[in-house]
Design a protein around this motif. Structure first.
Motif, PDB file in Angstrom:
ATOM      1  N   UNK A  15       0.834  -1.188  -0.023  1.00 32.38           N
ATOM      2  CA  UNK A  15       0.116   0.102  -0.011  1.00 32.38           C
ATOM      3  C   UNK A  15       0.815   1.246   0.000  1.00 32.38           C
ATOM      4  N   UNK A  16       2.161   1.267   0.724  1.00 33.15           N
ATOM      5  CA  UNK A  16       2.847   2.333   0.476  1.00 33.15           C
ATOM      6  C   UNK A  16       3.565   2.536  -0.549  1.00 33.15           C
ATOM      7  N   UNK A  17       3.655   1.357  -1.438  1.00 30.97           N
ATOM      8  CA  UNK A  17       4.256   1.627  -2.804  1.00 30.97           C
ATOM      9  C   UNK A  17       3.265   2.204  -3.618  1.00 30.97           C
ATOM     10  N   UNK A  18       2.172   1.705  -3.369  1.00 30.66           N
ATOM     11  CA  UNK A  18       1.252   2.162  -4.470  1.00 30.66           C
ATOM     12  C   UNK A  18       0.664   3.576  -4.040  1.00 30.66           C
ATOM     13  N   UNK A 329      -4.038 -12.917  -2.766  1.00 31.96           N
ATOM     14  CA  UNK A 329      -2.813 -12.515  -2.990  1.00 31.96           C
ATOM     15  C   UNK A 329      -2.276 -13.191  -4.327  1.00 31.96           C
ATOM     16  N   UNK A 330      -2.453 -14.406  -4.639  1.00 29.45           N
ATOM     17  CA  UNK A 330      -1.999 -15.206  -5.915  1.00 29.45           C
ATOM     18  C   UNK A 330      -2.375 -14.276  -7.097  1.00 29.45           C
ATOM     19  N   UNK A 331      -3.893 -13.882  -6.966  1.00 31.28           N
ATOM     20  CA  UNK A 331      -4.129 -12.885  -8.167  1.00 31.28           C
ATOM     21  C   UNK A 331      -3.424 -11.584  -8.328  1.00 31.28           C
ATOM     22  N   UNK A 332      -3.026 -11.068  -7.338  1.00 34.41           N
ATOM     23  CA  UNK A 332      -2.377  -9.700  -7.050  1.00 34.41           C
ATOM     24  C   UNK A 332      -0.880 -10.351  -7.832  1.00 34.41           C
ATOM     25  N   UNK A 333      -0.380 -11.376  -7.323  1.00 37.18           N
ATOM     26  CA  UNK A 333       1.106 -11.652  -8.022  1.00 37.18           C
ATOM     27  C   UNK A 333       0.952 -11.766  -9.439  1.00 37.18           C
ATOM     28  N   UNK A 334      -0.057 -12.467  -9.855  1.00 35.74           N
ATOM     29  CA  UNK A 334      -0.142 -12.955 -11.441  1.00 35.74           C
ATOM     30  C   UNK A 334      -0.510 -11.475 -12.245  1.00 35.74           C
ATOM     31  N   UNK A 335      -1.199 -10.552 -11.388  1.00 31.91           N
ATOM     32  CA  UNK A 335      -1.355  -9.214 -12.187  1.00 31.91           C
ATOM     33  C   UNK A 335      -0.176  -8.531 -11.996  1.00 31.91           C
ATOM     34  N   UNK A 336       0.805  -8.733 -11.078  1.00 30.45           N
ATOM     35  CA  UNK A 336       2.130  -7.985 -11.119  1.00 30.45           C
ATOM     36  C   UNK A 336       3.011  -8.415 -12.228  1.00 30.45           C
ATOM     37  N   UNK A 738      11.205   3.566 -13.373  1.00 35.23           N
ATOM     38  CA  UNK A 738      10.778   3.786 -11.888  1.00 35.23           C
ATOM     39  C   UNK A 738       9.699   2.718 -11.645  1.00 35.23           C
ATOM     40  N   UNK A 739       8.630   2.694 -12.419  1.00 36.81           N
ATOM     41  CA  UNK A 739       7.434   1.722 -12.664  1.00 36.81           C
ATOM     42  C   UNK A 739       7.759   0.273 -12.707  1.00 36.81           C
ATOM     43  N   UNK A 740       8.752  -0.031 -13.400  1.00 37.68           N
ATOM     44  CA  UNK A 740       9.314  -1.359 -13.261  1.00 37.68           C
ATOM     45  C   UNK A 740       9.913  -1.815 -11.980  1.00 37.68           C
ATOM     46  N   UNK A 741      10.653  -0.779 -11.417  1.00 37.85           N
ATOM     47  CA  UNK A 741      11.344  -1.263 -10.259  1.00 37.85           C
ATOM     48  C   UNK A 741      10.542  -1.209  -9.052  1.00 37.85           C
ATOM     49  N   UNK A 742       9.293  -0.463  -9.300  1.00 38.80           N
ATOM     50  CA  UNK A 742       8.073  -0.710  -8.429  1.00 38.80           C
ATOM     51  C   UNK A 742       7.596  -1.962  -8.231  1.00 38.80           C
ATOM     52  N   UNK A 743       7.209  -2.282  -9.512  1.00 38.55           N
ATOM     53  CA  UNK A 743       6.663  -3.632  -9.547  1.00 38.55           C
ATOM     54  C   UNK A 743       7.559  -4.582  -9.251  1.00 38.55           C
ATOM     55  N   UNK A 744       8.850  -4.720  -9.341  1.00 36.75           N
ATOM     56  CA  UNK A 744       9.572  -5.533  -8.936  1.00 36.75           C
ATOM     57  C   UNK A 744       9.746  -5.724  -7.431  1.00 36.75           C
ATOM     58  N   UNK A 745       9.792  -4.430  -6.787  1.00 37.20           N
ATOM     59  CA  UNK A 745       9.898  -4.493  -5.336  1.00 37.20           C
ATOM     60  C   UNK A 745       8.429  -5.197  -4.638  1.00 37.20           C
ATOM     61  N   UNK A 746       7.441  -4.751  -5.368  1.00 36.42           N
ATOM     62  CA  UNK A 746       6.192  -5.214  -5.119  1.00 36.42           C
ATOM     63  C   UNK A 746       6.033  -6.981  -5.088  1.00 36.42           C
ATOM     64  N   UNK A 747       6.620  -7.356  -6.265  1.00 34.04           N
ATOM     65  CA  UNK A 747       6.568  -8.824  -6.471  1.00 34.04           C
ATOM     66  C   UNK A 747       7.608  -9.439  -5.478  1.00 34.04           C
ATOM     67  N   UNK A 748       8.846  -8.706  -5.012  1.00 31.70           N
ATOM     68  CA  UNK A 748       9.727  -9.377  -3.994  1.00 31.70           C
ATOM     69  C   UNK A 748       8.851  -9.443  -2.744  1.00 31.70           C
ATOM     70  N   UNK A 749       8.013  -8.373  -2.445  1.00 28.48           N
ATOM     71  CA  UNK A 749       7.644  -8.305  -1.059  1.00 28.48           C
ATOM     72  C   UNK A 749       6.664  -9.539  -1.094  1.00 28.48           C
ATOM     73  N   UNK A 750       5.769  -9.855  -2.041  1.00 29.14           N
ATOM     74  CA  UNK A 750       4.806 -10.918  -2.104  1.00 29.14           C
ATOM     75  C   UNK A 750       5.479 -12.225  -2.158  1.00 29.14           C
ATOM     76  N   UNK A 751       6.527 -12.159  -2.784  1.00 25.94           N
ATOM     77  CA  UNK A 751       7.229 -13.472  -2.730  1.00 25.94           C
ATOM     78  C   UNK A 751       7.613 -14.097  -1.271  1.00 25.94           C
TER      79      UNK A 751
END
Length: 754
Positions: A15-18, A329-336, A738-751
């Motif tokens: 949520x902070x990232x968003x 969360x799995x749907x969020x990861x797939x969306x990411x 920057x957007x790609x870095x944000x997505x990767x950071x979010x994917x790392x958090x979910x993983x």
């Protein structure tokens, strides 16, 4: 269970990232609190947190979405004792004991309180005084939404760390209102509804619909809005506030047990602090104890007291949110993953920033030049990979210009439409000079046919222009996405090819003009397709014989002289009404001898045999130049205007002068010869002009475009200027990175938890 407890902090990080990056594509699970004004939303949130920190007042108090993240933290957590932050200013009076306890001067072991708040827009600052949190919310709201009663969709993000809270993520939205009050906008109801629907319409949002118990449930605006987006009630939790303010003898037991308005997640009843409790500064601890006593001692609610109250509400929300996050969360990861793939593709389209160096600048420019030239050639030849299916383009359009536009323009030219019969007769007379002609003079044919050939020049010019314009259009569409990175290089490439086409336009036009002049320079009457005088004359005679069979729409007087309806003699003109019989009749009257067939009539007219004057002489009336004498034979009767003067006066009045039968045949013959020869020249021009354009303009440009680009642009002193990158594209690439870095950071958090 620890992994399950980590789900909410994980979503808080997301949520902070968003919030920081303003991502709208990522739909995160959160609790959305909605309700009418004065329904008790703020009190419910404060009861859950255990602190007074929300603004209060009349009218719209919450004017921006407040994303509230509750983070459970132990008192001995290392985060509590961090010193790399700024403390909020506390203007309240502090005792010496409190000062030493908080780590003032002389404190042996500074002790930091374990409850504080942090705003995302003020990183590195902790608010230990929750009154200051309220002030900051008010100031930040006024900064964005203004000091009037307007609202804003930009959220405020607040984190509350405390050992007394459960992990929760909630968003507090403005209260629903009906009538604008004071300086509120006139459309305030629509603005608030749109803002609320923006949040609760997301499938991952759990709706907390707060409704006061002292108002009929059918009038609940929050449940009404929740039903619009969640008609089955699968993700709506009903919160029934102000149960202690219901009329005596009434209760909300049927609502709380789901008998009135069924919701899958059910209703939970709470009792908030009254205005009097707030006025006397009744603590929240005491208020929560009073709430528990209310449910346990109430005759209607004591049977469900364990499923009512703020403490049960917080536990239910925590549990519901965790399970909801685990499901989504799995749907969020797939969306990411999908978003990352799309962003990587977009970033690749902007090109690699480090691809240009001093060593490879020349090869890069040469590569881009070759691609541009190949795109230009492919578009003309129809080999381009980006062929349009909506309209003709490139080489196909050039063929269309040759075949349809140019061909139809030539066919539309009538070679004798601008050539009146009077002009043909005048040309014939002028070409014979003072002598009578035995045959139709060839000079008259040459004189008349050359201007008609000139009519082919304008369509030929237009054909060259259309092909040139199409080549220019092809040139402007030859850019690629890679080339768009360097607008100056693309502009110079287009300018260079445009100059090449412009240079070839002049010679091509001049050559096309010379084709017309060549055909006008020598009239070849020996062309095998030319009809010839004899054949043309035969066709004229044959046509007149056919016209003989057609009835004449004329009136006849008793002596047999034909007249028109207005009583005048018919005008001898070059049309189908002049028949061969009239031609013979006129010849017979002129010569005094009977006609001996068509051949003799032809010879009589075209060998100049005019026997209209008899050998015995003619009367004075037949000679216009002989004066008549008076009866006494001594005096001349001189008319006021001599016949010569009369003839000279009417020399230029050709419209009023009738054509003789011979002149009609001569004009018709010339006319048919012009049409025949013009058709021959038109056919050759239709074939030769496209060939000339292809040779001198199209093919020449194709063959020389690459060499021209290299010769004019492949210069080392131009490399830096040509490879200057578009600033907008650089900004888009940086934004995409920057957007790609944000997505990767979010994917790392979910993983970490999935």
């Amino acid at each position: 269970m620890s992994a399950l407890q980590d789900l909410i902090p994980t979503v808080n990080k997301l949520q902070d990232i968003v919030t920081n990056t303003n991502l709208t594509d990522l739909d995160l699970p959160l609790l959305t609190v909605i309700g009418s004004q004065s329904a008790g939303k703020s009190s419910v949130l404060e009861n859950i947190v255990g602190k007074d920190f929300l603004p209060r007042g009349t009218g719209i108090v919450t004017r921006r979405p407040l994303i509230l993240q509750l983070i459970n933290i132990e008192k001995d957590d290392p985060l509590v004792h961090r010193a790399d932050f700024e403390m909020d200013e506390d203007h309240t009076e502090v005792t010496l004991e409190d000062h030493l306890r908080k780590g003032g001067v002389g404190a042996a072991h500074p002790i930091q309180p374990a409850e504080w708040g942090e705003f995302l827009h003020i990183p590195g600052k902790r608010f230990y005084n929750f009154d200051n949190i309220r002030k900051e919310i008010e100031n930040e709201t006024a900064r964005i939404a203004g000091k009037n009663k307007g609202i804003s969709r930009i959220p405020i993000n607040l984190k509350v760390y405390s050992p007394n809270v459960l992990n929760l993520t909630m968003v507090d939205l403005p209260g629903l209102t009906k009538i604008p009050i004071g300086d509120q906008p006139t459309d305030i109801e629509r603005q608030i509804k749109n803002l609320i629907l923006e949040y609760i319409s997301k499938p991952n949002s759990i709706i907390l619909a707060v409704s006061p118990a002292n108002v009929d449930l059918v009038n609940s605006e929050s449940l009404k809005l929740a039903r619009q987006v969640d008609p089955l009630g699968k993700r709506t939790i009903g919160i029934l506030s102000k149960l202690d303010l219901m009329d005596h003898g009434t209760n909300a037991l049927d609502i709380l047990t789901g008998k009135v308005y069924p919701l899958r997640l059910g209703f939970i009843g709470v009792v908030n602090r009254s205005q009097q409790d707030i006025s006397v500064n009744k603590s929240l601890e005491d208020s929560l104890k009073s709430e528990q006593d209310f449910f346990q001692n109430h005759p209607a609610y004591k049977t469900i007291a364990s499923r009512c109250g703020t403490e049960f509400l917080a536990k239910t929300l925590n549990k519901t949110l965790m399970h909801h996050i685990r499901e989504r969360l799995p749907d969020i990861k797939a969306k990411l993953n999908t978003l990352m793939g799309q962003t990587e593709q977009e970033l690749a389209s902007y090109g690699d920033l480090n691809i240009v160096s001093k060593e490879n600048r020349g090869s890069l420019i040469l590569t881009l030049m070759n691609k541009f030239a190949n795109n230009f050639i492919s578009s003309i030849e129809g080999n381009s990979s980006e062929i349009s299916t909506k309209e003709l383009c490139g080489g196909a359009r050039i063929y269309y210009i040759y075949n349809e536009v140019f061909g139809n323009s030539l066919l539309a030219i009538n070679p004798v439409s601008n050539l009146p019969v009077q002009d043909i007769r005048t040309a014939i007379r002028n070409s014979t000079g003072p002598r009578p002609s035995l045959f139709v003079p060839e000079l008259a044919f040459d004189l008349l046919v050359k201007p008609q050939i000139k009519l082919l020049e304008s369509p030929s010019h237009r054909c060259v222009e259309l092909v040139y314009e199409e080549l220019m259009k092809i040139c402007h569409n030859c850019g690629s996405q890679e080339l768009s990175r360097y607008p100056k290089l693309q502009t110079r490439l287009i300018e260079t090819v445009s100059d090449l086409l412009r240079e070839r336009l002049g010679p091509t036009t001049k050559y096309v003009e010379s084709l017309i002049e060549i055909h006008r320079a020598y009239i070849n009457t020996n062309h095998p397709n030319f009809v010839g005088a004899a054949a043309a004359m035969a066709s004229v005679v044959e046509e007149r014989q056919k016209q003989k069979q057609k009835p004449k729409e004329q009136k006849h007087i008793p002596n047999g002289t034909a007249v028109t309806e207005n009583g005048h003699k018919p005008h001898k003109s070059l049309d189908s009404n002049s028949t061969l019989d009239e031609f013979k009749e006129l010849e017979k009257k002129s010569s005094g001898q009977p006609a001996h067939g068509d051949k003799e009539s032809f010879l009589n007219f075209f060998f100049g045999k005019d026997q209209s004057q008899t050998a015995s002489g003619s009367s004075s009336a037949a000679d216009p130049f002989k004066y008549e004498s008076e009866p006494d034979g001594l005096q001349f009767n001189i008319p006021s205007q001599s016949p010569i003067e009369q003839k000279m006066e009417h020399l230029n009045l050709k419209e009023d002068e009738e054509l003789s039968e011979r002149e009609q045949l001569e004009c018709e013959l010339i006319r048919r010869l012009i049409i025949s020869y013009f058709s021959i020249v038109r056919e050759m021009i239709q074939d030769q002009v496209p060939k000339a354009i292809m040779c001198l303009l199209v093919n020449f440009s194709k063959e020389s475009v690459q060499n021209t680009l290299v010769r004019k642009l492949y210069k080392e002193d131009l490399f830096d200027d040509l490879l200057f990158e578009d600033e907008n594209l650089s900004q888009e690439r940086e934004k995409c990175e920057k957007l790609l870095a944000t997505y990767r950071e979010a994917a790392s958090i979910i993983s970490e938890v999935v």
